[in-house]
Scaffold this active site. Structure first.
Site, PDB file in Angstrom:
ATOM      1  N   CYS A  91     -51.446  -8.462  -8.372  1.00  0.00           N
ATOM      2  CA  CYS A  91     -49.989  -8.619  -8.503  1.00  0.00           C
ATOM      3  C   CYS A  91     -49.564  -9.949  -9.109  1.00  0.00           C
ATOM      4  CB  CYS A  91     -49.321  -8.464  -7.142  1.00  0.00           C
ATOM      5  SG  CYS A  91     -49.593  -6.866  -6.373  1.00  0.00           S
ATOM      6  N   HIS A 359     -41.469  -3.492  -8.916  1.00  0.00           N
ATOM      7  CA  HIS A 359     -42.594  -4.423  -9.032  1.00  0.00           C
ATOM      8  C   HIS A 359     -43.615  -3.868 -10.030  1.00  0.00           C
ATOM      9  CE1 HIS A 359     -45.967  -6.894  -8.109  1.00  0.00           C
ATOM     10  NE2 HIS A 359     -46.340  -6.362  -6.954  1.00  0.00           N
ATOM     11  N   CYS A 389     -47.741 -12.655  -3.078  1.00  0.00           N
ATOM     12  CA  CYS A 389     -48.925 -12.206  -2.367  1.00  0.00           C
ATOM     13  C   CYS A 389     -49.774 -11.395  -3.347  1.00  0.00           C
ATOM     14  CB  CYS A 389     -48.549 -11.356  -1.163  1.00  0.00           C
ATOM     15  SG  CYS A 389     -47.629  -9.839  -1.543  1.00  0.00           S
TER      16      CYS A 389
END
Length: 403
Positions: A91, A359, A389
């Site tokens: 991510c 996202h 994160c």
């Protein structure tokens, strides 16, 4: 050491990551090329103007495989002498691309880079590339692997966050995103995406649900309860790692977790000399970057230790930061960050986040850096921190300082 500056940041709108999403017909390469072209045109990047294109994407398979970064350069109007590097830190891939570019400039390995990322989650499903930590039993057992949703629920259980806490954060994210769009706060960074015929297909984030309220969220079932408690029973694995917990409280669902979307973003990073050569004015200095590894079971607590690290390494305190962008992968991630540092919620994700707008994995890190910079300028703030994160237990962070 040479300082690294941000000269420009652009992003696509985020389209729903499914077959009826507005960006579904656009490949990752073509979407990336439109972002690259926007940076080229806005900043007059002719010839070998930048040293490299560093591009993050997470699911590096099929049309997102084969060094997508180089293919995107060739599909764009950038000079073919500019190479491309595809990277994957899950991510944080888009942020890591920017951080790597900044550190290359600092080290004297070229005057400028384009960095960012892309993810077409509706075309290349998350997890379709396989992952040893999830599918190799010898590794999964040793690391007490559980899916991210279970990890988010472990955070909620461990640190005392209720379903109402998570839902309230989600409602606020939706309200802030809607207000930001109404106030035209994304205008400087947003580019309109066009189809293969040059016709506009998306100019606005389409995942948002501004009418969301506590009642509508309260009607949603927890997304990870069955996989935790029934089959395959991941809660038992989590409790082996965290035996002091009696049970996992499953509070996350589609409404307080990040949305699956398509999107891309890019940032132009360069030295002072690069700006002078091209007649460009720097917008911010990349003051510091950091990354860290964390417990792979609870997995998503990375923003806390990486923020502690970046502040300590640079002789700073949390009070030295004016604004924060903490990726809303799940509500508990942001709640834990605010709890640990006792920061005012009014300076965290001021314009909403991934719960409201989605996202797009490989792009999000670059998106939140651009969003942070835009908001620092709009609200006349001097210093900002962006952090995410990361799957498998990691964290990444970037500190910006306005010029």
């Amino acid at each position: 050491m040479t300082e690294a500056y941000i000269y420009d940041a652009v992003r696509s709108p985020r389209g729903k990551g499914r077959a009826d999403g507005s960006l579904h017909e656009v490949t990752s390469v073509r979407l990336s090329a439109q972002v690259l072209n926007a940076l080229k045109d806005r900043n007059g990047l002719d010839g070998h103007a930048v040293e490299d294109v560093i591009w993050g994407n997470v699911t590096q398979v099929g049309e997102q495989g084969g060094c997508l970064a180089r293919t995107a350069v060739l599909a764009s109007d950038l000079d073919q002498s500019i190479p491309g590097l595809a990277i994957n830190r899950f991510c944080a891939s888009g942020m890591e691309a920017v951080n790597l570019a900044a550190n290359q400039v600092r080290g004297g390995a070229g005057e400028a880079y384009i960095a960012g990322g892309v993810e077409m989650m509706g075309r290349v499903p998350m997890g379709s590339d396989g992952a040893a930590i999830a599918v190799d039993p010898s590794i999964a057992m040793d690391t007490y692997f559980v899916p991210q949703g279970i990890s988010a629920d472990i955070i909620a259980t461990e640190y005392g966050f209720s379903r109402d806490d998570a839902d309230a954060l989600a409602v606020e994210s939706q309200k802030r995103a809607a207000a930001a769009w109404a106030d035209n706060r994304f205008a400087r960074s947003m580019i309109e995406i066009r189809d293969i015929n040059g016709l506009p297909i998306l100019s606005r984030d389409e995942y948002m649900r501004p009418q969301t309220d506590m009642q509508s969220l309260g009607a949603l079932k927890p997304s990870f309860k069955d996989m935790g408690e029934v089959m395959p029973g991941f809660d038992k694995i989590a409790l082996m790692k965290y035996p002091h917990l009696e049970r996992i409280n499953h509070i996350h669902h589609a409404g307080n977790s990040s949305g699956i979307v398509d999107g891309a973003a890019g940032v132009l990073v360069g030295s002072k000399e690069f700006g002078e050569k091209h007649g460009l004015k720097p917008r911010a200095r990349i003051r510091a970057t950091a990354k860290i590894g964390t417990d792979p079971t609870i997995m998503l607590t990375g923003p806390v230790p990486v923020t502690e690290k970046i502040l300590k390494d640079n002789g700073m305190e949390i009070g030295d930061i004016d604004l924060f962008e903490v990726n809303e992968a799940f509500a508990s991630v942001v709640l834990r960050f605010m709890q640990r540092f006792d920061v005012d919620p009014s300076v965290v994700n001021v314009n909403g986040g991934a719960i409201a707008m989605g996202h797009p994995l490989g792009a999000t890190g670059a998106i939140i850096i651009g969003t942070l910079l835009d908001e620092m300028e709009r609200s006349d703030r001097e210093t900002g921190l962006a952090t995410l994160c990361i799957a498998s237990g990691m964290g990444a962070a970037t500190i910006l300082e306005r010029v």
